[in-house]
Design a protein around this motif. Structure first.
Motif, PDB file in Angstrom:
ATOM      1  N   UNK A 104       0.851  -1.196   0.000  1.00  0.00           N
ATOM      2  CA  UNK A 104       0.000   0.000   0.000  1.00  0.00           C
ATOM      3  C   UNK A 104       0.884   1.243   0.000  1.00  0.00           C
ATOM      4  N   UNK A 105       0.463   2.270  -0.731  1.00  0.00           N
ATOM      5  CA  UNK A 105       1.160   3.552  -0.710  1.00  0.00           C
ATOM      6  C   UNK A 105       0.236   4.619  -0.130  1.00  0.00           C
ATOM      7  N   UNK A 106       0.821   5.758   0.225  1.00  0.00           N
ATOM      8  CA  UNK A 106       0.069   6.859   0.817  1.00  0.00           C
ATOM      9  C   UNK A 106       0.074   8.042  -0.148  1.00  0.00           C
ATOM     10  N   UNK A 112       4.479   9.653   8.879  1.00  0.00           N
ATOM     11  CA  UNK A 112       5.044   8.339   8.553  1.00  0.00           C
ATOM     12  C   UNK A 112       5.312   8.152   7.066  1.00  0.00           C
ATOM     13  N   UNK A 113       4.949   9.115   6.248  1.00  0.00           N
ATOM     14  CA  UNK A 113       5.144   9.031   4.803  1.00  0.00           C
ATOM     15  C   UNK A 113       5.728  10.338   4.293  1.00  0.00           C
ATOM     16  N   UNK A 114       6.833  10.288   3.545  1.00  0.00           N
ATOM     17  CA  UNK A 114       7.431  11.537   3.043  1.00  0.00           C
ATOM     18  C   UNK A 114       6.498  12.257   2.068  1.00  0.00           C
ATOM     19  N   UNK A 191       6.950   2.887   7.913  1.00  0.00           N
ATOM     20  CA  UNK A 191       5.708   3.466   7.421  1.00  0.00           C
ATOM     21  C   UNK A 191       5.422   3.139   5.975  1.00  0.00           C
ATOM     22  N   UNK A 192       4.499   3.902   5.390  1.00  0.00           N
ATOM     23  CA  UNK A 192       4.084   3.682   4.010  1.00  0.00           C
ATOM     24  C   UNK A 192       4.917   4.529   3.060  1.00  0.00           C
ATOM     25  N   UNK A 193       5.189   3.981   1.898  1.00  0.00           N
ATOM     26  CA  UNK A 193       5.863   4.754   0.858  1.00  0.00           C
ATOM     27  C   UNK A 193       4.877   5.740   0.238  1.00  0.00           C
ATOM     28  N   UNK A 194       5.414   6.822  -0.300  1.00  0.00           N
ATOM     29  CA  UNK A 194       4.568   7.726  -1.072  1.00  0.00           C
ATOM     30  C   UNK A 194       4.110   7.010  -2.336  1.00  0.00           C
TER      31      UNK A 194
END
Length: 247
Positions: A104-106, A112-114, A191-194
């Motif tokens: 999953x990406x954000x 937590x995500x850049x 965390x989640x990747x962009x």
């Protein structure tokens, strides 16, 4: 008619022996996780899992186990990890078989995500990053960014680790390149990747330039000139020169 029935039975048997394809277009937007099904027939259910960066164990999100819909509210997972930084994935299931997990990406940057933005120039792509993010304030230089990159449509296997904004050079002009960024802490993903962003690398805007028009006369007199004497008929010319080459 008998042939049709046999074909249907064979198709059902093949489907029952093959795991489903993983879901697609998976992303989080303000803790609302959504995805789309793979383009295939047959009943499919979905299970959402999470883990913290200091654990290797994936756990089910209780409200989203073998569900038939394509969304899951995952805010409850924040309480399961330090700083609320969890990684998420989704698996499709059918008749006891599961797909490969899809990460999953954000869509939006958070603690937590850049949060990133891109600037494309001829031959290069600059990834703009915030050095003063929350994890850096907590862990200092041990919490940095991992910038994945590659051509559009290809896996993003290449990466650079950096504390702040970074330029990726020697890219092919006229091609689209993509990137995604994830925090790392002591070389562990956090965390989640962009979500993946892509930009077209522009071609150089370079006109035909005569070197004699760019260099002063004293410089030519001091150095070996391109045209050694006025009587010569032929003169070598630089057909294309960029501003960076002049200094």
């Amino acid at each position: 008619m008998l042939f049709f029935v046999l074909c249907v039975q064979v198709a059902v048997k093949v489907l029952s022996e093959a795991p489903p394809a993983p879901p697609q277009n998976i992303h989080v937007d303000k803790w609302n996780l959504t995805w789309t099904p793979a383009t295939e027939e047959g009943p499919v259910n979905y299970t959402v899992q999470y883990r913290s960066f200091d654990s290797t164990v994936w756990r089910n999100v209780e409200a989203c186990v073998q569900i038939n819909w394509m969304y899951c509210h995952v805010e409850s997972t924040k309480a399961e990890a330090e700083h609320g930084c969890v990684m998420l994935r989704v698996q499709a299931g059918r008749w006891g078989l599961t797909s490969d997990p899809a990460q999953v990406c954000n869509r939006h940057g958070d603690s937590c995500t850049p949060e990133i933005s891109l600037t494309a120039q001829p031959g290069s792509l600059t990834v703009h990053l915030n050095r003063s993010h929350g994890l850096a304030l907590e862990y200092g230089d041990h919490a940095i960014h991992r910038v994945y990159y590659g051509k559009e449509g290809e896996p993003l296997k290449e990466f650079k680790d950096t504390a702040s904004s970074v330029s990726i050079d020697k890219l092919q002009e006229g091609q689209r390149y993509c990137t995604k960024v994830q925090y790392i802490y002591y070389n562990t993903l956090v965390g989640l990747a962009s979500c993946t962003q892509c930009e077209l690398i522009p071609e150089s805007d370079c006109n035909v330039v005569f070197l004699l028009q760019l260099i002063s006369k004293p410089f030519l007199e001091h150095h070996n000139p391109i045209c050694p004497s006025p009587s010569e008929e032929r003169c070598d010319v630089i057909s294309c020169i960029s501003p960076d080459d002049l200094f």
